[in-house]
Design a protein around this motif. Structure first.
Motif, PDB file in Angstrom:
ATOM      1  N   TRP A  57       0.816  -1.140   0.004  1.00 51.42           N
ATOM      2  CA  TRP A  57      -0.036   0.003  -0.050  1.00 51.42           C
ATOM      3  C   TRP A  57       0.695   1.349  -0.036  1.00 51.42           C
ATOM      4  O   TRP A  57       0.416   2.108  -0.394  1.00 51.42           O
ATOM      5  CB  TRP A  57      -0.841  -0.228   1.117  1.00 51.42           C
ATOM      6  CG  TRP A  57      -2.156  -1.016   1.004  1.00 51.42           C
ATOM      7  CD1 TRP A  57      -2.254  -2.058   1.575  1.00 51.42           C
ATOM      8  CD2 TRP A  57      -3.077  -0.879   0.087  1.00 51.42           C
ATOM      9  NE1 TRP A  57      -3.458  -2.648   1.221  1.00 51.42           N
ATOM     10  CE2 TRP A  57      -4.145  -1.958   0.234  1.00 51.42           C
ATOM     11  CE3 TRP A  57      -3.541  -0.062  -0.925  1.00 51.42           C
ATOM     12  CZ2 TRP A  57      -5.175  -2.223  -0.566  1.00 51.42           C
ATOM     13  CZ3 TRP A  57      -4.388  -0.184  -1.838  1.00 51.42           C
ATOM     14  CH2 TRP A  57      -5.355  -1.538  -1.544  1.00 51.42           C
ATOM     15  N   TYR A  90       1.639   2.096  -3.630  1.00 49.85           N
ATOM     16  CA  TYR A  90       0.370   2.601  -4.077  1.00 49.85           C
ATOM     17  C   TYR A  90       0.084   3.967  -3.762  1.00 49.85           C
ATOM     18  O   TYR A  90      -0.172   4.945  -4.730  1.00 49.85           O
ATOM     19  CB  TYR A  90      -0.825   1.583  -3.753  1.00 49.85           C
ATOM     20  CG  TYR A  90      -1.978   2.008  -4.438  1.00 49.85           C
ATOM     21  CD1 TYR A  90      -2.449   1.373  -5.557  1.00 49.85           C
ATOM     22  CD2 TYR A  90      -2.929   2.925  -3.758  1.00 49.85           C
ATOM     23  CE1 TYR A  90      -3.480   1.553  -6.228  1.00 49.85           C
ATOM     24  CE2 TYR A  90      -4.352   2.933  -4.321  1.00 49.85           C
ATOM     25  CZ  TYR A  90      -4.404   2.433  -5.426  1.00 49.85           C
ATOM     26  OH  TYR A  90      -5.690   2.847  -5.961  1.00 49.85           O
ATOM     27  N   TRP A 111      -1.703  -2.756 -11.571  1.00 50.42           N
ATOM     28  CA  TRP A 111      -2.432  -2.740 -10.837  1.00 50.42           C
ATOM     29  C   TRP A 111      -3.775  -1.939 -11.304  1.00 50.42           C
ATOM     30  O   TRP A 111      -4.805  -1.715 -10.726  1.00 50.42           O
ATOM     31  CB  TRP A 111      -2.135  -1.748  -9.627  1.00 50.42           C
ATOM     32  CG  TRP A 111      -1.226  -2.220  -8.643  1.00 50.42           C
ATOM     33  CD1 TRP A 111      -0.770  -3.665  -8.538  1.00 50.42           C
ATOM     34  CD2 TRP A 111      -0.175  -1.628  -7.991  1.00 50.42           C
ATOM     35  NE1 TRP A 111      -0.091  -3.756  -7.405  1.00 50.42           N
ATOM     36  CE2 TRP A 111       0.386  -2.681  -7.142  1.00 50.42           C
ATOM     37  CE3 TRP A 111       0.243  -0.351  -7.729  1.00 50.42           C
ATOM     38  CZ2 TRP A 111       1.640  -2.431  -6.303  1.00 50.42           C
ATOM     39  CZ3 TRP A 111       1.249  -0.100  -6.756  1.00 50.42           C
ATOM     40  CH2 TRP A 111       1.810  -0.901  -6.210  1.00 50.42           C
ATOM     41  N   GLY A 165      -8.663   5.435  -7.670  1.00 48.84           N
ATOM     42  CA  GLY A 165      -8.261   4.665  -6.688  1.00 48.84           C
ATOM     43  C   GLY A 165      -9.084   3.719  -6.120  1.00 48.84           C
ATOM     44  O   GLY A 165      -8.825   2.699  -5.761  1.00 48.84           O
ATOM     45  N   TYR A 166     -10.330   3.896  -6.332  1.00 50.73           N
ATOM     46  CA  TYR A 166     -11.343   2.921  -6.067  1.00 50.73           C
ATOM     47  C   TYR A 166     -11.405   1.900  -6.984  1.00 50.73           C
ATOM     48  O   TYR A 166     -11.387   0.689  -6.458  1.00 50.73           O
ATOM     49  CB  TYR A 166     -12.840   3.669  -5.710  1.00 50.73           C
ATOM     50  CG  TYR A 166     -13.964   2.711  -5.464  1.00 50.73           C
ATOM     51  CD1 TYR A 166     -13.964   2.213  -4.024  1.00 50.73           C
ATOM     52  CD2 TYR A 166     -14.797   1.967  -6.352  1.00 50.73           C
ATOM     53  CE1 TYR A 166     -14.912   1.489  -3.696  1.00 50.73           C
ATOM     54  CE2 TYR A 166     -15.596   1.401  -5.978  1.00 50.73           C
ATOM     55  CZ  TYR A 166     -15.917   0.778  -4.643  1.00 50.73           C
ATOM     56  OH  TYR A 166     -16.784  -0.143  -4.264  1.00 50.73           O
ATOM     57  N   THR A 203      -9.066   0.647  -8.833  1.00 57.57           N
ATOM     58  CA  THR A 203      -7.742  -0.122  -8.757  1.00 57.57           C
ATOM     59  C   THR A 203      -7.328  -0.568  -7.121  1.00 57.57           C
ATOM     60  O   THR A 203      -6.579  -1.515  -7.267  1.00 57.57           O
ATOM     61  CB  THR A 203      -6.503   0.856  -9.320  1.00 57.57           C
ATOM     62  OG1 THR A 203      -6.348   2.014  -8.548  1.00 57.57           O
ATOM     63  CG2 THR A 203      -6.786   1.216 -10.560  1.00 57.57           C
ATOM     64  N   GLY A 204      -8.040  -0.216  -6.553  1.00 57.89           N
ATOM     65  CA  GLY A 204      -7.667  -0.374  -5.127  1.00 57.89           C
ATOM     66  C   GLY A 204      -8.803  -0.567  -3.931  1.00 57.89           C
ATOM     67  O   GLY A 204      -8.351  -0.771  -2.868  1.00 57.89           O
ATOM     68  N   GLY A 239      -7.953   1.937  -1.518  1.00 57.46           N
ATOM     69  CA  GLY A 239      -7.181   2.851  -2.621  1.00 57.46           C
ATOM     70  C   GLY A 239      -7.808   4.144  -2.763  1.00 57.46           C
ATOM     71  O   GLY A 239      -7.354   5.094  -3.058  1.00 57.46           O
TER      72      GLY A 239
END
Length: 167
Positions: A1, A4, A34, A62-63, A65-66, A70
Motif C-alpha cells: 500500500w 500505491y 494494478w 483509486g477505488y 484499482t484498490g 485505494g
C-alpha cells in the motif's frame, strides 16, 4: 500500500491538478499491473459527470484499482500537496521579516532560474534550435509583454518569419 500511495502522491506533486496526474498514474499503475486501461476511461468518465473539482477522478481511479483503501489513499495523496503549501505559507509568514529568509529566497530564485536556463538550452540544442529561432522567440516575448501587439498577430508573424527564414 505504501508504494500505491507514493505513486498517487508523486502524480499529485508533479502535476497541476485536473488531468495532470494522468500520465504518471497511467504509466506507473499499468507497470505494476494494478490497473487496466478501462479503469482510466471509467475514472475519467466519473470525474467528468460528477460535480466538484475535475481532479477528483483520481479518487475514482483509486477505488477502481484498490477498492476502498485505494480510494482513501488516493484522496489523501491528492489532498496532501495543497495542505503542504498552506503549511509552508504559514511558516513563511512567520519568517519573512528575517534577512536570511530573503537571502534564501533570492538564492532559490537564482538556482531555479539557472536550472531552467540550462534545461532550455539543452532542449534547444538537442532540437536543432538556431540563433535566429531564439531571436524570434525573444522578440515575440518582448512584444507580448509590452501589450502593444495582439497575441494572434505576434504568433502569426513569428510563424511567417520562421517559415521564411528556415525555407
Amino acid at each position: 500500500w505504501l508504494t500505491y500511495f507514493l505513486i498517487f502522491l508523486k502524480s499529485s506533486l508533479l502535476s497541476t491538478g485536473g488531468r495532470g496526474p494522468l500520465p504518471y498514474l497511467y504509466s506507473d499503475l499499468l507497470a505494476h499491473g494494478w490497473a487496466r486501461e478501462s479503469h482510466f476511461a471509467e475514472a475519467l468518465t466519473v470525474g467528468e459527470i460528477s460535480p466538484g473539482p475535475n481532479g477528483l477522478w483520481v479518487v475514482s481511479l483509486g477505488y477502481l484499482t484498490g477498492g476502498l483503501p485505494g480510494a482513501l489513499l488516493a484522496t489523501l495523496a491528492i489532498a496532501l500537496p495543497p495542505l503542504l503549501v498552506l503549511l509552508v505559507a504559514r511558516i513563511y509568514e512567520r519568517l519573512k521579516s528575517y534577512r536570511a529568509t530573503a537571502g534564501v529566497l533570492d538564492g532559490l530564485v537564482l538556482a531555479i532560474t539557472g536550472s531552467g536556463i540550462a534545461v532550455l538550452y539543452n532542449l534547444f540544442v538537442s532540437n536543432g534550435v538556431s540563433v535566429i529561432t531564439v531571436i524570434i522567440a525573444a522578440t515575440t516575448a518582448a512584444l507580448a509583454l509590452s501589450g502593444r501587439v495582439p497575441t494572434l498577430l505576434l504568433l502569426a508573424g513569428a510563424a511567417v518569419i520562421g517559415a521564411l527564414w528556415l525555407s
